[in-house]
Design an enzyme around this catalytic site. Structure first.
Site, PDB file in Angstrom:
ATOM      1  N   HIS A  82      -0.416   3.076  -8.390  1.00 30.72           N
ATOM      2  CA  HIS A  82      -1.341   4.182  -8.127  1.00 30.72           C
ATOM      3  C   HIS A  82      -2.651   4.031  -8.900  1.00 30.72           C
ATOM      4  O   HIS A  82      -3.283   5.027  -9.273  1.00 30.72           O
ATOM      5  CB  HIS A  82      -0.692   5.527  -8.499  1.00 30.72           C
ATOM      6  CG  HIS A  82       0.398   5.948  -7.563  1.00 30.72           C
ATOM      7  ND1 HIS A  82       1.163   7.071  -7.783  1.00 30.72           N
ATOM      8  CD2 HIS A  82       0.854   5.407  -6.405  1.00 30.72           C
ATOM      9  CE1 HIS A  82       2.052   7.211  -6.806  1.00 30.72           C
ATOM     10  NE2 HIS A  82       1.882   6.203  -5.956  1.00 30.72           N
TER      11      HIS A  82
ATOM     12  N   LEU B  78       0.855  -1.177   0.000  1.00 29.84           N
ATOM     13  CA  LEU B  78       0.000   0.000   0.000  1.00 29.84           C
ATOM     14  C   LEU B  78       0.893   1.230   0.000  1.00 29.84           C
ATOM     15  O   LEU B  78       1.953   1.233   0.625  1.00 29.84           O
ATOM     16  CB  LEU B  78      -0.910   0.026   1.240  1.00 29.84           C
ATOM     17  CG  LEU B  78      -2.011  -1.040   1.311  1.00 29.84           C
ATOM     18  CD1 LEU B  78      -2.747  -0.957   2.647  1.00 29.84           C
ATOM     19  CD2 LEU B  78      -3.002  -0.896   0.157  1.00 29.84           C
ATOM     20  N   ASP B  79       0.447   2.283  -0.688  1.00 33.04           N
ATOM     21  CA  ASP B  79       1.221   3.520  -0.704  1.00 33.04           C
ATOM     22  C   ASP B  79       1.392   4.069   0.701  1.00 33.04           C
ATOM     23  O   ASP B  79       0.608   3.762   1.611  1.00 33.04           O
ATOM     24  CB  ASP B  79       0.524   4.573  -1.568  1.00 33.04           C
ATOM     25  CG  ASP B  79       0.524   4.213  -3.046  1.00 33.04           C
ATOM     26  OD1 ASP B  79       1.345   3.368  -3.441  1.00 33.04           O
ATOM     27  OD2 ASP B  79      -0.300   4.787  -3.786  1.00 33.04           O
ATOM     28  N   MET B  80       2.383   4.924   0.863  1.00 36.57           N
ATOM     29  CA  MET B  80       2.695   5.485   2.171  1.00 36.57           C
ATOM     30  C   MET B  80       1.493   6.209   2.788  1.00 36.57           C
ATOM     31  O   MET B  80       1.276   6.148   3.999  1.00 36.57           O
ATOM     32  CB  MET B  80       3.885   6.437   2.047  1.00 36.57           C
ATOM     33  CG  MET B  80       4.381   6.988   3.368  1.00 36.57           C
ATOM     34  SD  MET B  80       5.918   7.914   3.145  1.00 36.57           S
ATOM     35  CE  MET B  80       6.158   8.526   4.808  1.00 36.57           C
TER      36      MET B  80
ATOM     37  N   THR C 162      -1.678   5.558   2.242  1.00 38.12           N
ATOM     38  CA  THR C 162      -2.875   4.719   2.203  1.00 38.12           C
ATOM     39  C   THR C 162      -2.976   3.884   3.475  1.00 38.12           C
ATOM     40  O   THR C 162      -1.976   3.418   4.002  1.00 38.12           O
ATOM     41  CB  THR C 162      -2.840   3.793   0.964  1.00 38.12           C
ATOM     42  OG1 THR C 162      -2.781   4.599  -0.212  1.00 38.12           O
ATOM     43  CG2 THR C 162      -4.075   2.917   0.897  1.00 38.12           C
TER      44      THR C 162
END
Length: 265
Positions: free
Chosen positions: A217, A109-111, A113
């Site tokens: 993304h 997961l993105d930072m 998120t």
């Protein structure tokens, strides 16, 4: 069936050197399948045997499965020179030499998120869950920058269902997404998914999006393509496994056997 020496296994599990293990066997009640063990050369099968030390069962490399409710501003990695990682949030018992080598994330997961993040030592399961051929659903709760008219919401639903084209992002080229499903979250759903979240901002428009891919993304790029912007993103399920919404952001727990079975279905 492969067997290994008990001193080698316990050393991998973080109980010290081979010399330390010999002392442990002399000074503590170490039971292999209910029988006392003193000989450091005793062989055991880490998949079928049961080992306890003073009544506490030791994980003999049996697969580990953890669910974390990832918190924002943490990196989905086991090392980062600048930021806290999700592995930093795990207790010491998950940092044994064996687990440091084998425990990994199922996707990332993105930072910025939050939400469902899986850790496991089960490589076969990881390959199945992240393989594009598996088409495993991943569902996200989204807060968008601005509200959408009813007419535009219907257009977005259709565009996502048809497979929307998204533009490039950083060094990643644009691509056509596989068909995806979006519904517009009710107030009740919004409150439900924001529980135990660190997000405190506005919520002009909320949505629940299910995709079958996991490209760079992707969710953010999909909403950008229809003229909106993600301001908060939280993964709430993967396949049939739902995020435990009682888990505070940044906390984690082991999966139940029933939940493990859901991942293998």
């Amino acid at each position: 069936m492969s067997k290994e020496r008990i001193d080698k296994i316990l050393s991998h599990e973080g109980f010290g050197s081979r010399k330390d293990i010999r002392k442990l066997l002399r000074n503590y009640e170490v039971l292999l399948n209910g029988k006392r063990v003193i000989d450091a050369g005793t062989l055991l099968d880490d998949q079928s045997d049961t080992l306890t030390i003073d009544g506490e069962e030791i994980n003999l490399h049996k697969n580990t499965y953890l669910m974390m409710n990832k918190i924002m501003h943490t990196v989905s990695s086991n090392k980062d020179g600048e930021h806290q990682t999700v592995f930093d949030l795990l207790d010491d018992k998950y940092h044994t030499p064996y687990l440091q080598e084998h425990l990994h994330l199922v996707g990332r997961l993105d930072m910025d998120t939050e939400g469902l993040l899986l850790f496991t030592t089960d490589g076969a399961l990881t390959h199945r869950l992240i393989s594009p051929k598996s088409h495993v659903d991943k569902t996200y709760f989204c807060i968008l920058e601005h509200s959408e008219s009813e007419e535009h919401r219907k257009q977005i639903e259709q565009q996502f269902a048809d497979g929307i084209e998204v533009g490039p992002d950083d060094n990643e080229p644009g691509f056509k997404c596989e068909p995806a499903a979006v519904i517009w979250a009710s107030e009740e759903q919004t409150e439900k998914y924001l529980g135990n979240s660190s997000y405190q901002g506005d919520r002009p428009q909320t949505a629940i999006l299910t995709i079958h891919e996991g490209k760079y993304h992707q969710v953010k790029r999909m909403f950008t393509a229809v003229g909106n912007k993600i301001i908060f993103l939280k993964r709430i399920s993967m396949g049939d496994l739902q995020l435990d919404l009682s888990l505070p952001a940044g906390d984690y727990r082991e999966l139940s056997q029933e939940e493990i079975n859901l991942l293998h279905n």
